[in-house]
Design a protein around this motif. Sequence first.
Motif, mmCIF file in Angstrom:
data_model
loop_
_atom_site.group_PDB
_atom_site.id
_atom_site.type_symbol
_atom_site.label_atom_id
_atom_site.label_comp_id
_atom_site.label_asym_id
_atom_site.label_seq_id
_atom_site.Cartn_x
_atom_site.Cartn_y
_atom_site.Cartn_z
ATOM 1 N N GLU A 34 63.615 -4.605 22.545
ATOM 2 C CA GLU A 34 62.440 -3.802 22.242
ATOM 3 C C GLU A 34 62.737 -2.309 22.288
ATOM 4 O O GLU A 34 62.227 -1.553 21.485
ATOM 5 C CB GLU A 34 61.323 -4.126 23.233
ATOM 6 N N PHE A 35 63.563 -1.880 23.236
ATOM 7 C CA PHE A 35 63.751 -0.452 23.467
ATOM 8 C C PHE A 35 65.130 0.070 23.089
ATOM 9 O O PHE A 35 65.364 1.267 23.108
ATOM 10 C CB PHE A 35 63.470 -0.121 24.936
ATOM 11 N N PHE A 39 70.772 -6.487 19.877
ATOM 12 C CA PHE A 39 70.322 -7.803 20.302
ATOM 13 C C PHE A 39 70.507 -7.912 21.813
ATOM 14 O O PHE A 39 71.410 -7.291 22.383
ATOM 15 C CB PHE A 39 71.144 -8.911 19.620
ATOM 16 N N VAL A 40 69.656 -8.701 22.449
ATOM 17 C CA VAL A 40 69.801 -8.990 23.868
ATOM 18 C C VAL A 40 70.036 -10.484 23.996
ATOM 19 O O VAL A 40 69.366 -11.289 23.351
ATOM 20 C CB VAL A 40 68.551 -8.568 24.675
ATOM 21 N N TYR A 41 71.008 -10.827 24.828
ATOM 22 C CA TYR A 41 71.392 -12.222 25.019
ATOM 23 C C TYR A 41 71.098 -12.659 26.440
ATOM 24 O O TYR A 41 71.423 -11.954 27.388
ATOM 25 C CB TYR A 41 72.895 -12.390 24.771
ATOM 26 N N LYS A 42 70.471 -13.821 26.568
ATOM 27 C CA LYS A 42 70.364 -14.446 27.879
ATOM 28 C C LYS A 42 71.619 -15.294 28.001
ATOM 29 O O LYS A 42 71.883 -16.146 27.145
ATOM 30 C CB LYS A 42 69.115 -15.301 27.986
ATOM 31 N N VAL A 43 72.409 -15.044 29.037
ATOM 32 C CA VAL A 43 73.684 -15.736 29.191
ATOM 33 C C VAL A 43 73.772 -16.413 30.550
ATOM 34 O O VAL A 43 73.112 -16.012 31.496
ATOM 35 C CB VAL A 43 74.883 -14.764 29.024
ATOM 36 N N ARG A 44 74.582 -17.450 30.614
ATOM 37 C CA ARG A 44 74.915 -18.098 31.881
ATOM 38 C C ARG A 44 76.342 -17.697 32.196
ATOM 39 O O ARG A 44 77.260 -17.953 31.425
ATOM 40 C CB ARG A 44 74.811 -19.608 31.784
ATOM 41 N N PRO A 59 72.737 -6.700 26.807
ATOM 42 C CA PRO A 59 72.763 -6.279 25.406
ATOM 43 C C PRO A 59 74.086 -6.656 24.756
ATOM 44 O O PRO A 59 75.096 -6.845 25.437
ATOM 45 C CB PRO A 59 72.594 -4.759 25.483
ATOM 46 N N GLU A 60 74.069 -6.740 23.441
ATOM 47 C CA GLU A 60 75.240 -7.177 22.699
ATOM 48 C C GLU A 60 76.471 -6.321 22.974
ATOM 49 O O GLU A 60 77.587 -6.831 23.048
ATOM 50 C CB GLU A 60 74.910 -7.165 21.201
ATOM 51 N N HIS A 61 76.298 -5.013 23.155
ATOM 52 C CA HIS A 61 77.469 -4.145 23.349
ATOM 53 C C HIS A 61 78.147 -4.360 24.699
ATOM 54 O O HIS A 61 79.210 -3.803 24.932
ATOM 55 C CB HIS A 61 77.091 -2.668 23.124
#
Length: 66
Positions: A34-35, A39-44, A59-61
Amino acid sequence: MVDRNRPARYKVGDKAALKATGQSVEILDVRRAEFIPDFVYKVRVLAEKPARPYNLSVPEHDLEDR
């Protein structure tokens, strides 16, 4: 300029690594941020025993190919 139409770099089920620590992660969810223009990833985080796996949103970076 950020390309808002580009596809996400990773998809659900892909493996990657955290840039900061090199820990292996599995992608659980992908969404647009949003900000930040990313892309934002939920990761395990796939921690080795005796540590337990845990979830993060990054975040992707902050991810790199494994």
